[in-house]
Scaffold this motif. Sequence first.
Motif, PDB file in Angstrom:
ATOM      1  N   LEU A  29       0.841  -1.210   0.000  1.00  0.00           N
ATOM      2  CA  LEU A  29       0.000   0.000   0.000  1.00  0.00           C
ATOM      3  C   LEU A  29       0.869   1.250   0.000  1.00  0.00           C
ATOM      4  CD1 LEU A  29      -2.821  -1.032   2.538  1.00  0.00           C
ATOM      5  CD2 LEU A  29      -2.993  -0.859   0.045  1.00  0.00           C
ATOM      6  N   PHE A  89       2.087   1.981  -3.315  1.00  0.00           N
ATOM      7  CA  PHE A  89       1.063   2.612  -4.186  1.00  0.00           C
ATOM      8  C   PHE A  89       0.911   4.093  -3.865  1.00  0.00           C
ATOM      9  CE2 PHE A  89      -1.408  -1.649  -4.002  1.00  0.00           C
ATOM     10  CZ  PHE A  89      -0.666  -2.175  -5.047  1.00  0.00           C
ATOM     11  N   VAL A 122      -8.968   2.869   1.745  1.00  0.00           N
ATOM     12  CA  VAL A 122      -8.655   1.611   1.058  1.00  0.00           C
ATOM     13  C   VAL A 122      -9.882   0.718   1.265  1.00  0.00           C
ATOM     14  CG1 VAL A 122      -7.179  -0.425   1.140  1.00  0.00           C
ATOM     15  CG2 VAL A 122      -6.189   1.856   1.514  1.00  0.00           C
ATOM     16  N   ARG A 168      -9.212   4.825  -2.975  1.00  0.00           N
ATOM     17  CA  ARG A 168      -8.089   4.800  -3.931  1.00  0.00           C
ATOM     18  C   ARG A 168      -7.765   3.377  -4.387  1.00  0.00           C
ATOM     19  NH1 ARG A 168      -2.895   8.017  -2.146  1.00  0.00           N
ATOM     20  NH2 ARG A 168      -2.332   7.287  -4.215  1.00  0.00           N
ATOM     21  N   ILE A 169      -7.970   2.445  -3.481  1.00  0.00           N
ATOM     22  CA  ILE A 169      -7.637   1.047  -3.771  1.00  0.00           C
ATOM     23  C   ILE A 169      -8.873   0.217  -3.451  1.00  0.00           C
ATOM     24  CG2 ILE A 169      -5.997  -0.836  -3.216  1.00  0.00           C
ATOM     25  CD1 ILE A 169      -4.353   1.642  -3.610  1.00  0.00           C
ATOM     26  N   VAL A 192     -10.692   5.422  -7.986  1.00  0.00           N
ATOM     27  CA  VAL A 192     -10.014   4.146  -7.729  1.00  0.00           C
ATOM     28  C   VAL A 192      -8.856   3.958  -8.702  1.00  0.00           C
ATOM     29  CG1 VAL A 192     -10.277   1.642  -7.518  1.00  0.00           C
ATOM     30  CG2 VAL A 192     -12.168   3.162  -6.875  1.00  0.00           C
ATOM     31  N   GLU A 193      -7.636   3.872  -8.146  1.00  0.00           N
ATOM     32  CA  GLU A 193      -6.439   3.742  -8.995  1.00  0.00           C
ATOM     33  C   GLU A 193      -6.041   2.283  -9.177  1.00  0.00           C
ATOM     34  OE1 GLU A 193      -3.650   5.923  -6.567  1.00  0.00           O
ATOM     35  OE2 GLU A 193      -5.130   7.528  -6.387  1.00  0.00           O
ATOM     36  N   THR A 194      -6.293   1.485  -8.146  1.00  0.00           N
ATOM     37  CA  THR A 194      -5.768   0.123  -8.164  1.00  0.00           C
ATOM     38  C   THR A 194      -6.804  -0.878  -7.666  1.00  0.00           C
ATOM     39  OG1 THR A 194      -3.644   1.109  -7.584  1.00  0.00           O
ATOM     40  CG2 THR A 194      -3.821  -1.278  -7.352  1.00  0.00           C
ATOM     41  N   VAL A 247      -7.007  -4.780  -6.429  1.00  0.00           N
ATOM     42  CA  VAL A 247      -6.199  -5.926  -6.022  1.00  0.00           C
ATOM     43  C   VAL A 247      -7.129  -7.127  -5.864  1.00  0.00           C
ATOM     44  CG1 VAL A 247      -4.639  -6.879  -4.283  1.00  0.00           C
ATOM     45  CG2 VAL A 247      -4.579  -4.420  -4.798  1.00  0.00           C
TER      46      VAL A 247
END
Length: 546
Positions: free
Chosen positions: A56, A59, A67, A113-114, A135-137, A139
């Motif tokens: 994290l 990132f 998150v 963001r994640i 939201v960038e990522t 998982v």
Amino acid sequence: MLGLMQNWQLTVDRILQHAAEWHADREIVTRSVEGPIVRTTYGQVHERARRLSNALLAFGVKPGDRVATLAWNSGRHVEAWYAAMGIGAVCHTLNPRLFAEQLCYIINHAEDRIIFTDLTFLPVLLANRDKMPTVETFVVMTDAEHMAGIDFPGALCFETLIEQHSSDVVWGGFDENTACGLCYTSGTTGNPKGVLYSHRSNFLHTLTTLQSDVMGLSAQDVILPVVPMFHANAWGIAFSAPAVGAKLVMPGAKMDGASIHELLETEGVTFSAAVPTVWQMLQQHLEATNGKLTTLKRVVIGGSAAPEAIVRAFRDNYGVDVTHAWGMTETSPLGTQSTPNAAVAALPYEQQLPYRLKQGRAPLGVQLKLTNDADEVLPKDGKTFGRLKISGPFIVREYFRGDGGAILDAEGFFDTGDVSTIDEHGFMQITDRSKDVIKSGGEWISSIEIENIAAGHPKSALAAVIGVHHPKWDERPLLLVKLKAGQTATREEYLAFLEGKIAKWWTPDDVVFVDDIPLGATGKIDKKVIRQQFEHYVLPTAQAAE
Ligand code: ADP
């Protein structure tokens, strides 16, 4: 003068740290989304969560960043929680039962963001990806092998991230009032609102749930939280189990009677927590298969009222002690639990039962009061019902981003939206939601009480009661009944069934037989929809009064 004791900030990373140091080999067992049963330990979960914290940080996640997790109860989900919370980020649990539109609304409102997601939820995320610009990522909480089979451009693999990063990271060291978790209410009225828990509130809530008059958990327990981590924090169990070093058994996506029964027996579960429908499904499964519960000792039922039949059946047929709990997202969530006090425990079981079926007593850390519409405090006599208000260090003070404005009264109490009584032993009983209570001639009628009795009619599949406009009384009760397949019944039959069981003036002014009764996202009767359907309904008694 200030005390001279150590100023130990109450941050939740200490909970997993404690479990890893003193209960390193205690297991967390998961029925994985991929299929197999997966075993890990607090020692391993701690190590892996720390590696994930470094992922994290890589990132660019900073303290206070949100998150999110969209996941079933699993060991990996626990790792994701502590990975975010340990570095001061805010873990936002997304409820997959929300409609896609609401899910996007809360992701945007929180500016996540994640997102950590189970394989299960990739389709809904993929279909709505354009609608969550912050939201960038993404998982995916799976391994490289399963990752190869998915089509989600740019998504990262949970196990690969854990392999790539070291566990050398600093956890905690910040103020205990730092935000820790975010959970939105289900939004049955208006948009969902965010409840922003702090490290301190979660830590104190954990200590409260461990009291023996509340969940009373110990290092010897094996705990199966069926209640999801995305619904009011699994009633705190992802904190309280590691806090005492109890073994955790996580059901993943399978919460049907057979799957739960299998886990209870194979893992030696002693304690479990779930909403009534889960226990109903388990009971049906046990009856159909002549199943036994050889290790389960205690269960907590909450989220909606515990039916008497379930409480009795688990005790009489399986030797399991059932206690009833009440709470809400805004209360972290545990507010009350119906464990007997000395006076109630001294009664024969049949006389204890009415108390056990109430929503329960307030533990230290929870203050309750009842008020009327003029904000006057009402007596705790077990009869008078009013608005239930609550205060304490793990009760909401304000919604995220100030939604809903000022929500506390002059004494700092939060209005729960529930209507209840409190008896002389301190047992609180919910009689209605304040928006559902029927106001007839200035007096209140409990819709829930009438519908519970009507639902007990042998021909009923489901029953609901709403208030309908009446020219003289303002509102009068209307009973809706969905009959079991193949049944027929009359209005008079139902009114006769209610006679003597409720005050005469509570008798519904009409009974309507319907094909269906709408249910909301959390499986509760959706009265908002029913009220819309019957907005223009004219009661026979209304015509007479005009
Ligand atoms: P939702 O279920 O709407 O998503 P919550 O989980 O926060 O949101 O629900 C809280 C509400 O659920 C309470 O205000 C109360 O009305 C109801 N509730 C919770 N526990 C019980 C219980 N044991 N008996 C009756 N109602 C309950």
